[in-house]
Scaffold this motif. Structure first.
Motif, PDB file in Angstrom:
ATOM      1  N   GLY A 191      -1.844  -7.412 -19.003  1.00 37.20           N
ATOM      2  CA  GLY A 191      -0.284  -7.123 -20.333  1.00 37.20           C
ATOM      3  C   GLY A 191       1.341  -7.537 -20.714  1.00 37.20           C
ATOM      4  N   VAL A 192       2.366  -7.248 -20.960  1.00 37.88           N
ATOM      5  CA  VAL A 192       2.877  -7.943 -21.486  1.00 37.88           C
ATOM      6  C   VAL A 192       4.487  -7.621 -20.671  1.00 37.88           C
ATOM      7  N   THR A 193       4.876  -8.715 -19.259  1.00 35.25           N
ATOM      8  CA  THR A 193       5.914  -7.898 -18.034  1.00 35.25           C
ATOM      9  C   THR A 193       7.100  -8.037 -19.382  1.00 35.25           C
ATOM     10  N   ILE A 194       7.945  -7.301 -18.879  1.00 38.10           N
ATOM     11  CA  ILE A 194       9.640  -7.835 -19.575  1.00 38.10           C
ATOM     12  C   ILE A 194      10.047  -7.272 -18.410  1.00 38.10           C
ATOM     13  N   ALA A 195      11.864  -7.409 -17.649  1.00 40.39           N
ATOM     14  CA  ALA A 195      12.626  -7.011 -17.014  1.00 40.39           C
ATOM     15  C   ALA A 195      12.177  -5.787 -16.385  1.00 40.39           C
ATOM     16  N   GLY A 196      10.466  -6.185 -15.755  1.00 37.83           N
ATOM     17  CA  GLY A 196      10.286  -5.883 -14.150  1.00 37.83           C
ATOM     18  C   GLY A 196       8.751  -4.828 -14.563  1.00 37.83           C
ATOM     19  N   THR A 197       9.315  -4.666 -16.367  1.00 38.37           N
ATOM     20  CA  THR A 197       7.902  -3.228 -16.526  1.00 38.37           C
ATOM     21  C   THR A 197       6.815  -3.795 -17.134  1.00 38.37           C
ATOM     22  N   ARG A 198       5.909  -3.357 -16.674  1.00 39.09           N
ATOM     23  CA  ARG A 198       4.560  -3.923 -17.510  1.00 39.09           C
ATOM     24  C   ARG A 198       4.135  -3.071 -18.703  1.00 39.09           C
ATOM     25  N   TYR A 199       3.824  -3.990 -20.172  1.00 40.00           N
ATOM     26  CA  TYR A 199       3.332  -3.003 -21.609  1.00 40.00           C
ATOM     27  C   TYR A 199       1.859  -3.260 -21.466  1.00 40.00           C
ATOM     28  N   ILE A 200       1.675  -2.539 -22.010  1.00 38.71           N
ATOM     29  CA  ILE A 200       0.066  -2.484 -22.901  1.00 38.71           C
ATOM     30  C   ILE A 200       0.511  -3.686 -24.019  1.00 38.71           C
ATOM     31  N   TYR A 201      -0.918  -4.348 -24.120  1.00 41.49           N
ATOM     32  CA  TYR A 201      -0.812  -4.959 -24.744  1.00 41.49           C
ATOM     33  C   TYR A 201      -1.390  -4.724 -25.975  1.00 41.49           C
ATOM     34  N   LEU A 202      -1.163  -4.635 -27.312  1.00 40.20           N
ATOM     35  CA  LEU A 202      -1.426  -3.681 -28.125  1.00 40.20           C
ATOM     36  C   LEU A 202      -2.109  -4.714 -29.199  1.00 40.20           C
ATOM     37  N   SER A 203      -1.770  -5.966 -29.694  1.00 35.60           N
ATOM     38  CA  SER A 203      -2.029  -6.966 -31.077  1.00 35.60           C
ATOM     39  C   SER A 203      -1.128  -8.186 -30.627  1.00 35.60           C
ATOM     40  N   GLY A 204      -1.562  -9.210 -31.089  1.00 34.96           N
ATOM     41  CA  GLY A 204      -0.881 -10.081 -32.034  1.00 34.96           C
ATOM     42  C   GLY A 204      -1.172 -11.120 -32.661  1.00 34.96           C
ATOM     43  N   THR A 205      -1.085 -11.670 -33.120  1.00 33.95           N
ATOM     44  CA  THR A 205      -0.987 -13.275 -33.528  1.00 33.95           C
ATOM     45  C   THR A 205      -0.040 -14.780 -33.032  1.00 33.95           C
ATOM     46  N   ASP A 206      -0.875 -16.080 -33.305  1.00 33.77           N
ATOM     47  CA  ASP A 206       0.054 -16.726 -33.060  1.00 33.77           C
ATOM     48  C   ASP A 206       1.540 -16.992 -32.766  1.00 33.77           C
ATOM     49  N   HIS A 207       2.279 -15.492 -33.783  1.00 37.69           N
ATOM     50  CA  HIS A 207       3.971 -15.575 -34.055  1.00 37.69           C
ATOM     51  C   HIS A 207       4.081 -14.235 -33.104  1.00 37.69           C
ATOM     52  N   ILE A 208       3.295 -13.438 -32.459  1.00 35.52           N
ATOM     53  CA  ILE A 208       3.803 -11.785 -32.813  1.00 35.52           C
ATOM     54  C   ILE A 208       3.127 -11.754 -32.141  1.00 35.52           C
ATOM     55  N   ILE A 209       3.377 -10.917 -30.826  1.00 37.41           N
ATOM     56  CA  ILE A 209       3.011  -9.647 -30.017  1.00 37.41           C
ATOM     57  C   ILE A 209       3.406  -7.898 -29.774  1.00 37.41           C
ATOM     58  N   ARG A 210       2.430  -7.689 -29.842  1.00 34.44           N
ATOM     59  CA  ARG A 210       3.371  -5.533 -30.098  1.00 34.44           C
ATOM     60  C   ARG A 210       2.814  -5.269 -28.572  1.00 34.44           C
ATOM     61  N   ALA A 211       3.535  -4.188 -28.364  1.00 36.61           N
ATOM     62  CA  ALA A 211       2.805  -4.099 -27.003  1.00 36.61           C
ATOM     63  C   ALA A 211       3.902  -2.706 -26.422  1.00 36.61           C
ATOM     64  N   LYS A 212       3.227  -1.755 -25.718  1.00 43.50           N
ATOM     65  CA  LYS A 212       4.166  -0.113 -25.637  1.00 43.50           C
ATOM     66  C   LYS A 212       3.299   0.205 -24.316  1.00 43.50           C
ATOM     67  N   LEU A 213       4.661   0.960 -23.969  1.00 49.26           N
ATOM     68  CA  LEU A 213       4.674   1.885 -22.908  1.00 49.26           C
ATOM     69  C   LEU A 213       4.809   3.218 -23.026  1.00 49.26           C
ATOM     70  N   GLY A 214       4.763   4.592 -23.478  1.00 45.79           N
ATOM     71  CA  GLY A 214       5.159   5.714 -23.385  1.00 45.79           C
ATOM     72  C   GLY A 214       5.771   5.357 -24.332  1.00 45.79           C
ATOM     73  N   LYS A 215       7.367   5.372 -24.423  1.00 42.93           N
ATOM     74  CA  LYS A 215       7.966   5.732 -25.791  1.00 42.93           C
ATOM     75  C   LYS A 215       8.777   4.409 -25.875  1.00 42.93           C
ATOM     76  N   VAL A 216       8.096   3.767 -24.996  1.00 47.06           N
ATOM     77  CA  VAL A 216       9.140   2.124 -25.062  1.00 47.06           C
ATOM     78  C   VAL A 216       7.714   1.315 -26.092  1.00 47.06           C
ATOM     79  N   GLY A 217       8.116   0.230 -27.146  1.00 51.47           N
ATOM     80  CA  GLY A 217       7.331  -0.325 -27.389  1.00 51.47           C
ATOM     81  C   GLY A 217       8.262  -1.923 -27.621  1.00 51.47           C
TER      82      GLY A 217
END
Length: 126
Positions: free
Chosen positions: A60-86
């Motif tokens: 996943g993607v951890t930001i400020a101590g919260t782990r988000y579920i990785y959705l998709s990405g490229t070599d320049h973009i990362i998208r993740a989400k957890l509940g109502k926060v993306g």
């Protein structure tokens, strides 16, 4: 314009992201929005994830101590989400723009603002 100005006047002022930071590829945070406690280690892992997607798909993607579920990405973009926060991140030549957004903000709104700034930074050599 300072790095903090980019965060405050380009990202936060758009109201399309709720928290934002700009950091170097080494993980050092150059500027961040108030209350956004992203660590150097978290940034470094995001940067590594641009090169090795399996790090994000498994951990996943951890930001400020919260782990988000990785959705998709490229070599320049990362998208993740957890509940109502993306999460929407963009890597430039020397920096990474990291943002969080919350409903009712739509993912494409956050993406547009983050990528517009990222593209601008690329044209400036960053």
């Amino acid at each position: 314009m300072s790095w903090q100005d980019y965060v405050d006047k380009q990202l936060m002022a758009s109201r399309c992201v709720t928290k934002a930071a700009i950091a170097g590829h080494d993980g050092n945070v150059w500027a961040k929005s108030e209350g956004f406690e992203i660590s150097k280690d978290e940034v470094a892992k995001i940067v590594a994830g641009f090169e090795n997607e399996s790090l994000l798909t498994s951990g996943g993607v951890t930001i400020a101590g919260t782990r988000y579920i990785y959705l998709s990405g490229t070599d320049h973009i990362i998208r993740a989400k957890l509940g109502k926060v993306g999460v929407h991140c963009m890597k430039t030549q020397q920096a990474v723009v990291i943002s969080l957004y919350e409903e009712p903000i739509q993912p494409q709104q956050a993406a547009s603002v983050v990528e517009k700034l990222g593209e601008y930074l690329i044209t400036c050599g960053y």
